[in-house]
Design a protein around this motif. Structure first.
Motif, PDB file in Angstrom:
ATOM      1  N   LYS A  43       0.836  -1.212   0.000  1.00  0.00           N
ATOM      2  CA  LYS A  43       0.000   0.000   0.000  1.00  0.00           C
ATOM      3  C   LYS A  43       0.863   1.250   0.000  1.00  0.00           C
ATOM      4  O   LYS A  43       0.514   2.269  -0.616  1.00  0.00           O
ATOM      5  CB  LYS A  43      -0.906  -0.002   1.227  1.00  0.00           C
ATOM      6  CG  LYS A  43      -1.706   1.280   1.405  1.00  0.00           C
ATOM      7  CD  LYS A  43      -2.574   1.229   2.652  1.00  0.00           C
ATOM      8  CE  LYS A  43      -3.327   2.550   2.849  1.00  0.00           C
ATOM      9  NZ  LYS A  43      -4.167   2.527   4.068  1.00  0.00           N
ATOM     10  N   TYR A  44       2.019   1.161   0.671  1.00  0.00           N
ATOM     11  CA  TYR A  44       2.838   2.361   0.841  1.00  0.00           C
ATOM     12  C   TYR A  44       3.929   2.496  -0.223  1.00  0.00           C
ATOM     13  O   TYR A  44       4.875   3.241  -0.048  1.00  0.00           O
ATOM     14  CB  TYR A  44       3.387   2.413   2.272  1.00  0.00           C
ATOM     15  CG  TYR A  44       2.236   2.607   3.226  1.00  0.00           C
ATOM     16  CD1 TYR A  44       1.603   3.843   3.327  1.00  0.00           C
ATOM     17  CD2 TYR A  44       1.718   1.541   3.945  1.00  0.00           C
ATOM     18  CE1 TYR A  44       0.505   4.021   4.148  1.00  0.00           C
ATOM     19  CE2 TYR A  44       0.622   1.711   4.771  1.00  0.00           C
ATOM     20  CZ  TYR A  44       0.017   2.955   4.870  1.00  0.00           C
ATOM     21  OH  TYR A  44      -1.082   3.127   5.672  1.00  0.00           O
ATOM     22  N   PHE A  45       3.720   1.808  -1.350  1.00  0.00           N
ATOM     23  CA  PHE A  45       4.484   2.143  -2.549  1.00  0.00           C
ATOM     24  C   PHE A  45       3.945   3.453  -3.145  1.00  0.00           C
ATOM     25  O   PHE A  45       4.650   4.145  -3.863  1.00  0.00           O
ATOM     26  CB  PHE A  45       4.372   1.051  -3.604  1.00  0.00           C
ATOM     27  CG  PHE A  45       5.120  -0.219  -3.260  1.00  0.00           C
ATOM     28  CD1 PHE A  45       6.137  -0.227  -2.320  1.00  0.00           C
ATOM     29  CD2 PHE A  45       4.798  -1.400  -3.895  1.00  0.00           C
ATOM     30  CE1 PHE A  45       6.824  -1.393  -2.017  1.00  0.00           C
ATOM     31  CE2 PHE A  45       5.484  -2.569  -3.608  1.00  0.00           C
ATOM     32  CZ  PHE A  45       6.494  -2.575  -2.669  1.00  0.00           C
ATOM     33  N   VAL A  46       2.681   3.739  -2.869  1.00  0.00           N
ATOM     34  CA  VAL A  46       2.045   4.931  -3.453  1.00  0.00           C
ATOM     35  C   VAL A  46       1.534   5.901  -2.386  1.00  0.00           C
ATOM     36  O   VAL A  46       1.583   7.120  -2.578  1.00  0.00           O
ATOM     37  CB  VAL A  46       0.889   4.530  -4.405  1.00  0.00           C
ATOM     38  CG1 VAL A  46       1.441   3.886  -5.664  1.00  0.00           C
ATOM     39  CG2 VAL A  46      -0.099   3.580  -3.736  1.00  0.00           C
ATOM     40  N   SER A 188       7.740  14.104   2.540  1.00  0.00           N
ATOM     41  CA  SER A 188       6.864  12.939   2.665  1.00  0.00           C
ATOM     42  C   SER A 188       7.646  11.718   2.203  1.00  0.00           C
ATOM     43  O   SER A 188       8.641  11.831   1.481  1.00  0.00           O
ATOM     44  CB  SER A 188       5.576  13.105   1.846  1.00  0.00           C
ATOM     45  OG  SER A 188       5.874  13.141   0.463  1.00  0.00           O
ATOM     46  N   PHE A 189       7.197  10.546   2.626  1.00  0.00           N
ATOM     47  CA  PHE A 189       7.935   9.314   2.368  1.00  0.00           C
ATOM     48  C   PHE A 189       6.999   8.244   1.819  1.00  0.00           C
ATOM     49  O   PHE A 189       5.824   8.184   2.153  1.00  0.00           O
ATOM     50  CB  PHE A 189       8.559   8.770   3.661  1.00  0.00           C
ATOM     51  CG  PHE A 189       9.382   9.760   4.425  1.00  0.00           C
ATOM     52  CD1 PHE A 189      10.717   9.976   4.109  1.00  0.00           C
ATOM     53  CD2 PHE A 189       8.827  10.477   5.486  1.00  0.00           C
ATOM     54  CE1 PHE A 189      11.476  10.882   4.828  1.00  0.00           C
ATOM     55  CE2 PHE A 189       9.590  11.378   6.216  1.00  0.00           C
ATOM     56  CZ  PHE A 189      10.912  11.582   5.874  1.00  0.00           C
ATOM     57  N   HIS A 190       7.542   7.363   0.995  1.00  0.00           N
ATOM     58  CA  HIS A 190       6.841   6.135   0.623  1.00  0.00           C
ATOM     59  C   HIS A 190       7.859   5.082   0.207  1.00  0.00           C
ATOM     60  O   HIS A 190       9.040   5.384  -0.023  1.00  0.00           O
ATOM     61  CB  HIS A 190       5.800   6.385  -0.484  1.00  0.00           C
ATOM     62  CG  HIS A 190       6.366   6.900  -1.771  1.00  0.00           C
ATOM     63  ND1 HIS A 190       6.873   6.074  -2.750  1.00  0.00           N
ATOM     64  CD2 HIS A 190       6.495   8.152  -2.253  1.00  0.00           C
ATOM     65  CE1 HIS A 190       7.285   6.799  -3.779  1.00  0.00           C
ATOM     66  NE2 HIS A 190       7.077   8.066  -3.502  1.00  0.00           N
ATOM     67  N   GLY A 191       7.405   3.834   0.107  1.00  0.00           N
ATOM     68  CA  GLY A 191       8.295   2.750  -0.267  1.00  0.00           C
ATOM     69  C   GLY A 191       8.674   2.823  -1.738  1.00  0.00           C
ATOM     70  O   GLY A 191       7.898   3.288  -2.576  1.00  0.00           O
TER      71      GLY A 191
END
Length: 211
Positions: A43-46, A188-191
């Protein structure tokens, strides 16, 4: 019909218990190393998140790039076992800072983090697995510290292993971004889907004490 429902209930209980089975940390005092079993949360790729790794049973277990399959309390104790010293300088009120200029950076022993999985071809730095989107373009390497926060973890059960900013909830957090940075939308951060394996893949999170 009753027998059918009983079979379904037993199957569901088996699946649930299999998913929630507790695994173990690996602690190597000589190497100053802790290895955490985890899995990728695609989910946290985006979607943006401040959490790199959280205990799947904790309050932030489904808000993280990876789910830890062991408790954050065990992680706290394991870091102490390899000789890390907690900073314990970030308080909940520090999280109200309106910007990083007003905020505070975590203290504590410095840590490095790497990931491995089947087919990873060696250790992958956590820096490579996290995308930082910065308002002014200034990307900062992770500066992970043994923040501490044991009492908060016991009291509120957020499950936070590794936060990507300085944080009052995480056992280890990122001194590169002081409290307030996210409140001001500075970063902000994501995978990183180009680096991490697919959703649900088991990974090992290797945390080493920098001596």
């Amino acid at each position: 019909m009753k027998k059918f429902l009983l079979v379904i209930a037993v199957m569901f209980a088996f699946v649930s218990s299999a998913f929630s089975e507790e695994l173990s940390l690996t602690v190597n005092k000589e190497k100053g190393e802790v290895i955490i079993p985890a899995e990728v949360n695609g989910k946290y790729f985006v979607s943006p998140t401040k959490h790199a790794l959280s205990y799947y049973k904790g309050g932030n277990g489904e808000k993280s790039i990876m789910r830890a399959l062991v408790s954050e309390i065990d992680y706290y104790n394991a870091l102490a076992e390899i000789g890390a010293v907690p900073g314990n300088n970030i308080k909940p009120e520090d999280m109200k800072a309106r910007s990083s200029a007003e905020g505070k950076s975590t203290e504590g022993s410095k840590l490095t983090v790497f990931l491995t999985w089947e087919g990873s071809n060696g250790e992958i730095p956590l820096d490579n697995a996290v995308v930082s989107e910065v308002a002014n373009g200034e990307v900062r390497p992770l500066d992970l510290r043994y923040t501490g926060n044991l009492e908060f973890a016991k009291r509120s059960h957020p499950g936070c292993f590794i936060c990507l900013d300085s944080c009052a909830a995480g056992i280890s957090t990122n001194a590169a971004w002081p409290t307030g940075a996210l409140n001001n939308r500075e970063v902000s951060f994501h995978g990183n889907s180009k680096v991490l394996p697919p959703d649900g893949t088991r990974v090992n999170v290797i945390v080493r004490l920098v001596k």
